[in-house]
Design an enzyme around this catalytic site. Structure first.
Site, PDB file in Angstrom:
ATOM      1  N   GLY A  24      -4.247 -14.259 -55.270  1.00  0.00           N
ATOM      2  CA  GLY A  24      -4.525 -12.924 -55.802  1.00  0.00           C
ATOM      3  C   GLY A  24      -3.589 -13.185 -57.267  1.00  0.00           C
ATOM      4  O   GLY A  24      -3.720 -14.697 -57.942  1.00  0.00           O
ATOM      5  N   ASN A  27      -6.825  -8.294 -51.156  1.00  0.00           N
ATOM      6  CA  ASN A  27      -6.530  -8.041 -52.154  1.00  0.00           C
ATOM      7  C   ASN A  27      -7.146  -8.901 -52.911  1.00  0.00           C
ATOM      8  O   ASN A  27      -6.419  -9.412 -54.299  1.00  0.00           O
ATOM      9  CB  ASN A  27      -5.259  -7.142 -52.362  1.00  0.00           C
ATOM     10  N   ASP A  54      -2.785 -14.761 -43.185  1.00  0.00           N
ATOM     11  CA  ASP A  54      -1.975 -13.622 -42.806  1.00  0.00           C
ATOM     12  C   ASP A  54      -0.412 -14.171 -41.997  1.00  0.00           C
ATOM     13  O   ASP A  54       0.131 -14.729 -41.579  1.00  0.00           O
ATOM     14  CB  ASP A  54      -2.561 -12.214 -41.753  1.00  0.00           C
ATOM     15  N   TYR A  99       7.433   0.757 -51.229  1.00  0.00           N
ATOM     16  CA  TYR A  99       6.915  -0.282 -51.595  1.00  0.00           C
ATOM     17  C   TYR A  99       8.533  -1.128 -52.228  1.00  0.00           C
ATOM     18  O   TYR A  99       8.462  -2.057 -52.285  1.00  0.00           O
ATOM     19  CB  TYR A  99       6.366  -0.149 -53.232  1.00  0.00           C
ATOM     20  N   ARG A 128       3.016  11.141 -64.666  1.00  0.00           N
ATOM     21  CA  ARG A 128       2.091  10.416 -62.998  1.00  0.00           C
ATOM     22  C   ARG A 128       2.817  10.975 -62.562  1.00  0.00           C
ATOM     23  O   ARG A 128       4.353  10.722 -63.228  1.00  0.00           O
ATOM     24  CB  ARG A 128       2.026   9.386 -63.437  1.00  0.00           C
TER      25      ARG A 128
END
Ligand code: UD1
Length: 344
Positions: free
Chosen positions: A11, A36, A63, A155, A299
């Site tokens: 990543g 990702n 994973d 998160y 936002r």
């Protein structure tokens, strides 16, 4: 040097850290499911790394929630793994609100199964990717690690829970653990060969700006200019991803030098918040490219400001960020310009 396991090593932050650790001479096993990220990032890392580093890098497609994949990773190096840097996880706030089970599964479940595998393989040292969003919606700055952590979305909740899981391993089993709370990592390696490669239209400010500069997006949307900040736009503590990568190497050394149970929790930032408009101006100065923008409403979920106290990292690790906002901009732009479609 004894080998290390790097979860999520392909990543954005992981790939830059893998490069720094290869440069420091470590042997590494990267475990990544490329959910990702791209395997190409690791090919590029090897181009930048010292000659022969490919002999010291083992890549496992797997994973972090899967015990068999973890066992393969722990067996991939010639010698036993002595430490882990745990990046693997999901990091989009809005996605976490929409899919909380996914976040509890990957971020907390992944840390749990990693800790299980570490226990099976006699590995008791881990550097963990945490986040400044564990501080919730703070009002007092700079943020000190001992301040309250009332996270407001799945998160941050899952990251805080993973911090707590690892802290329990320090207390019960004498592990050595560093939880690193990242502020806003941006920029790229100065070569422009590795960088951030968001899927689709970026959510984050920096990749959005570089895509406007590249002509892929028309205008920046500035989310709110009525915050209680100096110019009314949101303020964040942006740090160069290479400074952040180097902090991982220093944190690892700190833990590797200790035999006793150790738990450190550190903010990683520059200690200086910058507004959205300051970032736009710095980018224009660094690259000479104008960034047209419109001001939109705030936002949902954004806090006015985040700013780290960086004293603890300086005192414990002797680490502080050294690269300027202009460097973050020029290095981020070098990556975007050379790789208009990221790794695709
Ligand atoms: C976000 C996540 C954070 C995550 C980090 C890295 C939220 C609430 N937080 O941080 O948990 O760790 O990304 O992935 O999503 N902005 C604009 N226009 C844009 C994009 C952003 O004006 O197109 C503004 C935002 O309002 C904010 C600042 O730029 O004031 C930084 O935003 P962003 O880069 O998305 O980072 P965070 O929201 O701090």
């Amino acid at each position: 040097m004894a080998p290390l396991l790097i979860t999520g090593g392909a990543g954005f932050i992981g790939s830059h850290t893998v490069l720094v650790l290869l440069e420091a001479g470590h042997e590494l096993v990267v475990l990544d499911n490329f959910a990702n990220s791209s395997p190409l990032a690791l090919d590029r890392v090897l181009e930048l790394a010292p000659a022969g580093a490919d002999q010291r890098l083992h890549v496992i497609d797997g994973d972090v929630r899967c015990a068999e994949d973890l066992d393969r990773a722990f067996a991939a190096a010639a010698a036993p793994i002595t430490g882990v840097v745990h990046f693997a996880g999901r990091k989009a706030v809005r996605e976490s609100v929409e899919q909380p089970l996914l976040y509890w599964d990957v971020n907390l479940g992944g840390t749990r199964s990693l800790a299980d595998a570490m226990a099976r393989h006699g590995c008791e040292l881990v550097v963990f990717s945490s986040t400044a969003t564990v501080y919730g919606e703070p009002e007092v700055f700079p943020l000190v690690e001992t301040m309250p952590t009332p996270p407001v979305h799945p998160y941050a909740q899952t990251k805080l829970a993973a911090e707590q899981l690892l802290a329990a391993m320090v207390r019960s089993r004498g592990w050595r653990v560093a939880a690193l709370r990242y502020f806003n990592p941006v920029g790229a390696h100065p070569s422009g060969r590795i960088g951030e490669d968001p899927d689709g239209i970026p959510n984050n400010l920096f990749p959005y700006i570089t895509q406007v500069a590249a002509g892929r997006l028309e205008r920046l949307r500035v989310f709110g200019d009525d915050y209680p900040t100096a110019d009314g736009t949101g303020e964040r503590d942006y740090l160069h991803v290479m400074d952040l990568a180097e902090a991982h190497a220093v944190a690892l050394d700190y833990l590797l030098q200790r035999a006793e149970a150790t738990q450190i929790t550190l903010n990683l930032g520059t200690g200086r918040a910058r507004s959205v408009l300051e970032v736009v101006q710095a980018f224009e100065r660094a690259t000479g490219i104008p960034i047209p923008y419109d001001v939109l409403p705030r936002r949902a979920g954004d806090v006015p400001k985040l700013e780290a106290s960086v004293q603890a990292a300086a005192q414990l690790l002797g680490w502080q960020a050294s690269r300027s906002l202009e460097q973050m901009c020029s290095d981020g732009w070098a990556w975007q310009r050379a790789n208009p479609n990221g790794y695709r």
